[in-house]
Scaffold this active site. Structure first.
Site, short mmCIF file in Angstrom:
data_model
loop_
_atom_site.label_atom_id
_atom_site.label_comp_id
_atom_site.label_asym_id
_atom_site.label_seq_id
_atom_site.Cartn_x
_atom_site.Cartn_y
_atom_site.Cartn_z
N LYS A 260 -10.24 -0.16 5.10
CA LYS A 260 -11.03 -1.29 5.61
C LYS A 260 -10.17 -2.54 5.66
CE LYS A 260 -11.37 -3.77 1.66
NZ LYS A 260 -10.76 -5.03 1.42
N ALA B 281 -2.79 -2.14 -1.53
CA ALA B 281 -2.43 -2.89 -0.33
C ALA B 281 -3.51 -3.88 0.11
CB ALA B 281 -2.16 -1.91 0.81
N GLY B 282 -4.69 -3.81 -0.52
CA GLY B 282 -5.82 -4.63 -0.06
C GLY B 282 -6.61 -3.94 1.03
N LEU B 283 -6.42 -2.60 1.13
CA LEU B 283 -7.10 -1.83 2.18
C LEU B 283 -8.16 -0.89 1.59
CD1 LEU B 283 -3.90 -0.94 4.24
CD2 LEU B 283 -5.64 -2.63 4.85
N GLY C 235 -8.00 1.69 -0.38
CA GLY C 235 -7.70 3.12 -0.28
C GLY C 235 -8.34 3.95 -1.39
N ASP D 122 -16.15 -2.28 -4.16
CA ASP D 122 -15.86 -2.00 -2.74
C ASP D 122 -16.34 -0.61 -2.30
OD1 ASP D 122 -14.71 -4.38 -2.07
OD2 ASP D 122 -12.63 -3.69 -2.18
P1 ATP Z 1 -8.70 -2.90 -3.08
O1 ATP Z 1 -8.50 -3.34 -1.67
O2 ATP Z 1 -10.05 -2.26 -3.34
O3 ATP Z 1 -8.27 -3.89 -4.11
P2 ATP Z 1 -6.23 -1.56 -2.98
O4 ATP Z 1 -6.08 -1.02 -1.58
O5 ATP Z 1 -5.57 -2.88 -3.25
O6 ATP Z 1 -7.75 -1.63 -3.29
P3 ATP Z 1 -5.77 1.04 -4.09
O7 ATP Z 1 -4.94 1.66 -3.03
O8 ATP Z 1 -7.19 1.46 -4.18
O9 ATP Z 1 -5.67 -0.55 -4.03
O10 ATP Z 1 -5.02 1.38 -5.45
C1 ATP Z 1 -4.91 0.54 -6.56
C2 ATP Z 1 -4.49 1.39 -7.78
O11 ATP Z 1 -5.53 2.33 -8.06
C3 ATP Z 1 -3.26 2.23 -7.56
O12 ATP Z 1 -2.15 1.60 -8.11
C4 ATP Z 1 -3.53 3.57 -8.23
O13 ATP Z 1 -2.86 3.72 -9.44
C5 ATP Z 1 -5.01 3.57 -8.52
N1 ATP Z 1 -5.76 4.64 -7.82
C6 ATP Z 1 -6.82 5.27 -8.30
N2 ATP Z 1 -7.32 6.18 -7.45
C7 ATP Z 1 -6.56 6.12 -6.34
C8 ATP Z 1 -6.58 6.81 -5.11
N3 ATP Z 1 -7.48 7.76 -4.85
N4 ATP Z 1 -5.66 6.46 -4.18
C9 ATP Z 1 -4.76 5.49 -4.45
N5 ATP Z 1 -4.68 4.83 -5.61
C10 ATP Z 1 -5.57 5.12 -6.57
#
Ligand code: ATP
Length: 281
Positions: free
Chosen positions: A9, A96-98, A100, A135
């Site tokens: 997203k 990444a702020g996406l 994932g 989220d």
């Molecule tokens: P948000 O935008 O919700 O802050 P994000 O994109 O910044 O999320 P994520 O990619 O969700 O961050 O990952 C943050 C941390 O969560 C990672 O460093 C990882 O250790 C942990 N993590 C837990 N489950 C997962 C997963 N299924 N995929 C990726 N990282 C995960």
């Protein structure tokens, strides 16, 4: 075997309104899914284990994985006595702020619902998923939505007009917690309600004009390269550009494919992780 797609997203808006008594920030944000997906498969097991498989060495395969926690929560809540093997084919950049991890967790709520034929409505899955992360409810529905509260209250919106997105992730890791703790909420005029109107009206120009993320100025102060990337996106022809979530990923929105190709090629020169994808909504 059951398959689920977990799209990333981006935030079109992220208003931080005030800090609540429970420590969370009250937010209002319009989010939309983009065509950059993790692919998950789900298979029932004969034992009680939750097993996460992935080729990506940076994705945890233990309880720290949000998909693991989602499976565990589903099993407890609906008294499922056998386990599941979840394979995660990771494409969404990590931290990444996406969202994932949230997208994988959301896909797991849907996936367990499907393989165990529980017949639970998305609304109930979304409500349950809020126990794991703010989220995740948005990711359970996907599409485009206005999210309020700490992000878990979802009002679904129509798809935005067709468009292209160039995503670029600088080689830095940003901790969401650190960014929120340095934030002074309520400083800027909120934009989410106007953005909601622009989406409903299908008004592309207003969507571009209203792009706004309160976390951007906080992240940019710590990591000036994020600001440079936003400016680069605009200078190379994106109609609008902004940081997503707490960063560091920056996205540029383009109406036309040719324009997106141009931005992609320009950004590729200065940033190694760049994607040119469609808005989904
Ligand atoms: P948000 O935008 O919700 O802050 P994000 O994109 O910044 O999320 P994520 O990619 O969700 O961050 O990952 C943050 C941390 O969560 C990672 O460093 C990882 O250790 C942990 N993590 C837990 N489950 C997962 C997963 N299924 N995929 C990726 N990282 C995960």
């Amino acid at each position: 075997m059951h398959y689920e797609t977990a799209p990333a997203k981006i935030n079109l808006t992220l208003d931080t309104l005030f800090k609540r008594n429970d420590g969370y920030h009250e937010v209002s944000m319009v989010m939309t899914t983009v065509d950059l997906n993790d692919h998950l498969s789900f298979e029932k097991r004969t034992d009680k284990k939750i097993v996460i498989e992935t080729d990506n060495q940076f994705v945890p395969t233990n309880r720290r994985n949000l998909a693991y926690q989602a499976a565990e929560l589903m099993m407890k809540r609906y008294n499922i006595s056998t386990g599941v093997t979840i394979h995660i084919d990771k494409h969404i950049p990590i931290a990444a702020g996406l969202a994932g991890g949230s997208a994988d967790a959301a896909a797991t709520f849907r996936g367990i619902n499907a393989i165990y034929e529980l017949g639970i409505e998305l609304d109930e899955l979304a409500e349950l998923s809020a126990e794991l992360g703010s989220d995740i409810p948005f990711c359970v529905y996907g599409g485009t939505a206005l999210a309020t509260g700490r992000g878990e209250m979802i009002e679904r919106l129509p798809s935005p007009p067709h468009g292209w997105v160039v995503l670029a992730k600088p080689k830095i890791s940003v901790s969401t917690k650190t960014i929120y703790s340095a934030l002074k909420p309520g400083k800027n005029k909120p934009a989410s309600n106007e953005m909601k109107r622009a989406i409903i009206d299908g008004n592309y120009d207003s969507i571009i004009r209203l792009l706004k993320n309160d976390l951007e100025e906080v992240t940019v102060k710590k990591y000036p390269e994020v600001k440079k990337l936003v400016e680069n996106m605009r200078d190379s022809g994106a109609d609008g550009a902004m940081m997503s979530g707490s960063g560091p990923t920056v996205f540029g929105i383009c109406k036309k494919e040719r324009q997106a190709n141009h931005v992609y090629n320009a950004i590729k020169g200065c940033c190694s992780e760049v994607y040119r994808i469609r808005l989904l909504g």
